[in-house]
Design a protein around this motif. Structure first.
Motif, PDB file in Angstrom:
ATOM      1  N   ARG A  44     -58.006  -4.554  13.851  1.00 39.25           N
ATOM      2  CA  ARG A  44     -56.661  -4.753  13.824  1.00 39.25           C
ATOM      3  C   ARG A  44     -56.016  -4.741  12.526  1.00 39.25           C
ATOM      4  NH1 ARG A  44     -57.145  -9.316  16.348  1.00 39.25           N
ATOM      5  NH2 ARG A  44     -57.454  -8.573  18.403  1.00 39.25           N
ATOM      6  N   LYS A  45     -56.607  -5.484  11.510  1.00 38.19           N
ATOM      7  CA  LYS A  45     -56.051  -5.430  10.383  1.00 38.19           C
ATOM      8  C   LYS A  45     -56.056  -4.162   9.353  1.00 38.19           C
ATOM      9  CE  LYS A  45     -57.219  -7.612   5.641  1.00 38.19           C
ATOM     10  NZ  LYS A  45     -58.112  -8.588   4.941  1.00 38.19           N
ATOM     11  N   TRP A  46     -57.243  -3.494   9.423  1.00 32.75           N
ATOM     12  CA  TRP A  46     -57.549  -2.265   9.128  1.00 32.75           C
ATOM     13  C   TRP A  46     -56.604  -1.102   9.607  1.00 32.75           C
ATOM     14  CZ3 TRP A  46     -63.588  -2.827   9.397  1.00 32.75           C
ATOM     15  CH2 TRP A  46     -64.003  -3.918   8.306  1.00 32.75           C
ATOM     16  N   ILE A  47     -56.426  -1.106  11.001  1.00 31.94           N
ATOM     17  CA  ILE A  47     -55.811  -0.136  11.646  1.00 31.94           C
ATOM     18  C   ILE A  47     -54.342  -0.287  11.060  1.00 31.94           C
ATOM     19  CG2 ILE A  47     -54.965   0.746  13.588  1.00 31.94           C
ATOM     20  CD1 ILE A  47     -57.557   0.054  14.976  1.00 31.94           C
ATOM     21  N   GLY A  48     -53.903  -1.449  11.173  1.00 26.38           N
ATOM     22  CA  GLY A  48     -52.541  -1.810  10.598  1.00 26.38           C
ATOM     23  C   GLY A  48     -52.295  -1.185   9.167  1.00 26.38           C
ATOM     24  N   GLN A  49     -53.362  -1.488   8.228  1.00 23.14           N
ATOM     25  CA  GLN A  49     -53.179  -1.236   6.798  1.00 23.14           C
ATOM     26  C   GLN A  49     -53.246   0.494   6.829  1.00 23.14           C
ATOM     27  OE1 GLN A  49     -56.591  -3.227   5.167  1.00 23.14           O
ATOM     28  NE2 GLN A  49     -55.463  -5.248   4.586  1.00 23.14           N
ATOM     29  N   LYS A  55     -56.497   6.462  17.875  1.00 24.71           N
ATOM     30  CA  LYS A  55     -57.359   7.112  18.256  1.00 24.71           C
ATOM     31  C   LYS A  55     -58.284   7.638  17.130  1.00 24.71           C
ATOM     32  CE  LYS A  55     -54.588   9.196  22.145  1.00 24.71           C
ATOM     33  NZ  LYS A  55     -54.189  10.279  22.692  1.00 24.71           N
ATOM     34  N   LYS A  56     -57.590   7.753  15.930  1.00 28.93           N
ATOM     35  CA  LYS A  56     -58.492   8.279  14.672  1.00 28.93           C
ATOM     36  C   LYS A  56     -59.877   7.350  14.429  1.00 28.93           C
ATOM     37  CE  LYS A  56     -58.005   9.671   9.863  1.00 28.93           C
ATOM     38  NZ  LYS A  56     -57.796  11.185   9.860  1.00 28.93           N
ATOM     39  N   PHE A  57     -59.568   6.171  15.057  1.00 28.77           N
ATOM     40  CA  PHE A  57     -61.001   5.389  14.611  1.00 28.77           C
ATOM     41  C   PHE A  57     -61.984   5.634  15.733  1.00 28.77           C
ATOM     42  CE2 PHE A  57     -57.727   3.653  11.886  1.00 28.77           C
ATOM     43  CZ  PHE A  57     -58.401   3.264  10.883  1.00 28.77           C
ATOM     44  N   PHE A  58     -61.727   6.380  16.557  1.00 26.41           N
ATOM     45  CA  PHE A  58     -62.882   6.566  17.708  1.00 26.41           C
ATOM     46  C   PHE A  58     -63.655   7.772  17.318  1.00 26.41           C
ATOM     47  CE2 PHE A  58     -60.173   3.884  20.470  1.00 26.41           C
ATOM     48  CZ  PHE A  58     -61.029   3.385  21.059  1.00 26.41           C
ATOM     49  N   ASN A  59     -64.855   7.697  17.435  1.00 28.40           N
ATOM     50  CA  ASN A  59     -65.721   8.595  17.109  1.00 28.40           C
ATOM     51  C   ASN A  59     -65.826   9.529  18.304  1.00 28.40           C
ATOM     52  OD1 ASN A  59     -68.016  10.275  16.530  1.00 28.40           O
ATOM     53  ND2 ASN A  59     -69.509   8.841  16.939  1.00 28.40           N
ATOM     54  N   THR A  60     -64.883  10.330  18.429  1.00 32.75           N
ATOM     55  CA  THR A  60     -64.796  11.507  19.656  1.00 32.75           C
ATOM     56  C   THR A  60     -66.097  12.385  19.918  1.00 32.75           C
ATOM     57  OG1 THR A  60     -63.361  13.067  18.274  1.00 32.75           O
ATOM     58  CG2 THR A  60     -62.453  11.274  19.450  1.00 32.75           C
ATOM     59  N   ARG A  91     -71.143   2.509  18.007  1.00 31.84           N
ATOM     60  CA  ARG A  91     -71.428   3.941  18.201  1.00 31.84           C
ATOM     61  C   ARG A  91     -69.842   4.582  18.757  1.00 31.84           C
ATOM     62  NH1 ARG A  91     -75.604   4.346  22.760  1.00 31.84           N
ATOM     63  NH2 ARG A  91     -74.262   2.270  23.374  1.00 31.84           N
ATOM     64  N   LEU A  92     -68.924   3.573  19.069  1.00 28.36           N
ATOM     65  CA  LEU A  92     -67.528   4.251  19.374  1.00 28.36           C
ATOM     66  C   LEU A  92     -66.696   4.309  18.030  1.00 28.36           C
ATOM     67  CD1 LEU A  92     -66.755   2.134  22.490  1.00 28.36           C
ATOM     68  CD2 LEU A  92     -67.349   4.295  22.322  1.00 28.36           C
ATOM     69  N   LEU A  93     -66.992   3.962  16.781  1.00 32.83           N
ATOM     70  CA  LEU A  93     -66.326   3.877  15.654  1.00 32.83           C
ATOM     71  C   LEU A  93     -66.481   5.083  14.934  1.00 32.83           C
ATOM     72  CD1 LEU A  93     -64.043   2.194  14.355  1.00 32.83           C
ATOM     73  CD2 LEU A  93     -65.978   0.997  13.257  1.00 32.83           C
ATOM     74  N   LYS A  94     -65.576   5.755  14.683  1.00 30.67           N
ATOM     75  CA  LYS A  94     -65.683   6.961  13.648  1.00 30.67           C
ATOM     76  C   LYS A  94     -66.390   6.556  12.395  1.00 30.67           C
ATOM     77  CE  LYS A  94     -63.557  11.163  11.884  1.00 30.67           C
ATOM     78  NZ  LYS A  94     -64.228  12.026  12.706  1.00 30.67           N
ATOM     79  N   PHE A 105     -60.409   4.545   4.531  1.00 31.64           N
ATOM     80  CA  PHE A 105     -61.037   5.867   4.787  1.00 31.64           C
ATOM     81  C   PHE A 105     -61.824   6.175   5.863  1.00 31.64           C
ATOM     82  CE2 PHE A 105     -60.178   5.152   0.340  1.00 31.64           C
ATOM     83  CZ  PHE A 105     -59.659   6.289  -0.385  1.00 31.64           C
ATOM     84  N   VAL A 106     -61.223   6.935   6.867  1.00 31.46           N
ATOM     85  CA  VAL A 106     -62.009   7.370   8.052  1.00 31.46           C
ATOM     86  C   VAL A 106     -62.659   8.452   8.179  1.00 31.46           C
ATOM     87  CG1 VAL A 106     -61.564   7.137  10.537  1.00 31.46           C
ATOM     88  CG2 VAL A 106     -60.236   5.638   9.224  1.00 31.46           C
ATOM     89  N   GLY A 107     -64.062   8.317   8.200  1.00 30.02           N
ATOM     90  CA  GLY A 107     -64.725   9.690   8.168  1.00 30.02           C
ATOM     91  C   GLY A 107     -64.901   9.993   6.661  1.00 30.02           C
ATOM     92  N   TYR A 108     -65.632  11.184   6.301  1.00 27.03           N
ATOM     93  CA  TYR A 108     -65.768  11.432   5.039  1.00 27.03           C
ATOM     94  C   TYR A 108     -65.215  12.610   4.766  1.00 27.03           C
ATOM     95  CZ  TYR A 108     -68.398  12.975   0.886  1.00 27.03           C
ATOM     96  OH  TYR A 108     -68.704  13.637  -0.252  1.00 27.03           O
TER      97      TYR A 108
END
Length: 118
Positions: A44-49, A55-60, A91-94, A105-108
């Motif tokens: 919650r904190k990191w998504i807000g920051q 959706k960007k935080f999900f490992n699609t 496993r759900l988190l990117k 930073f989400v993903g590399y």
């Protein structure tokens, strides 16, 4: 404060990101996403920051994402339901996920990681 680097060692993208951090002498606290998945409060904190959509935080590309048919279900979840779901299984988190004073930073993405070089 050192950045928190959340990843899965078997993931090649995570290994690339870790190699970049190590080669550029960027200190970080390592956290294995499978044994120490972020909890709902952290997410919650990191998504807000980050100001990124949840959706960007999900490992699609992940198997679990596909098995759960989340592509079709994610739009129907509230933000809170999506965060709770992300907190249930690493496993759900990117990945990797890097939490630093410079940002989330989400993903590399090498060009973004280069901003961390002193």
């Amino acid at each position: 404060m050192k950045p928190i680097f959340i990843c899965y060692k078997r993931c090649s993208t995570c290994r690339d990101a870790m190699k970049f951090l190590d080669n550029n002498n960027i200190a970080y606290d390592y956290r294995d996403i499978m044994s120490d998945n972020p909890n709902a409060n952290e997410l919650r904190k990191w998504i807000g920051q980050s100001e990124f959509p949840i959706k960007k935080f999900f490992n699609t590309r992940g198997v679990l994402y596909r098995e759960m048919n989340l592509k079709d279900k994610l739009d129907d979840l509230s933000d809170e339901e999506a965060i709770e779901l992300l907190s249930t299984d690493g496993r759900l988190l990117k990945r990797p996920l890097l939490i630093s004073q410079e940002g989330i930073f989400v993903g590399y993405h090498k060009e973004l990681y280069e901003t961390l070089i002193p």
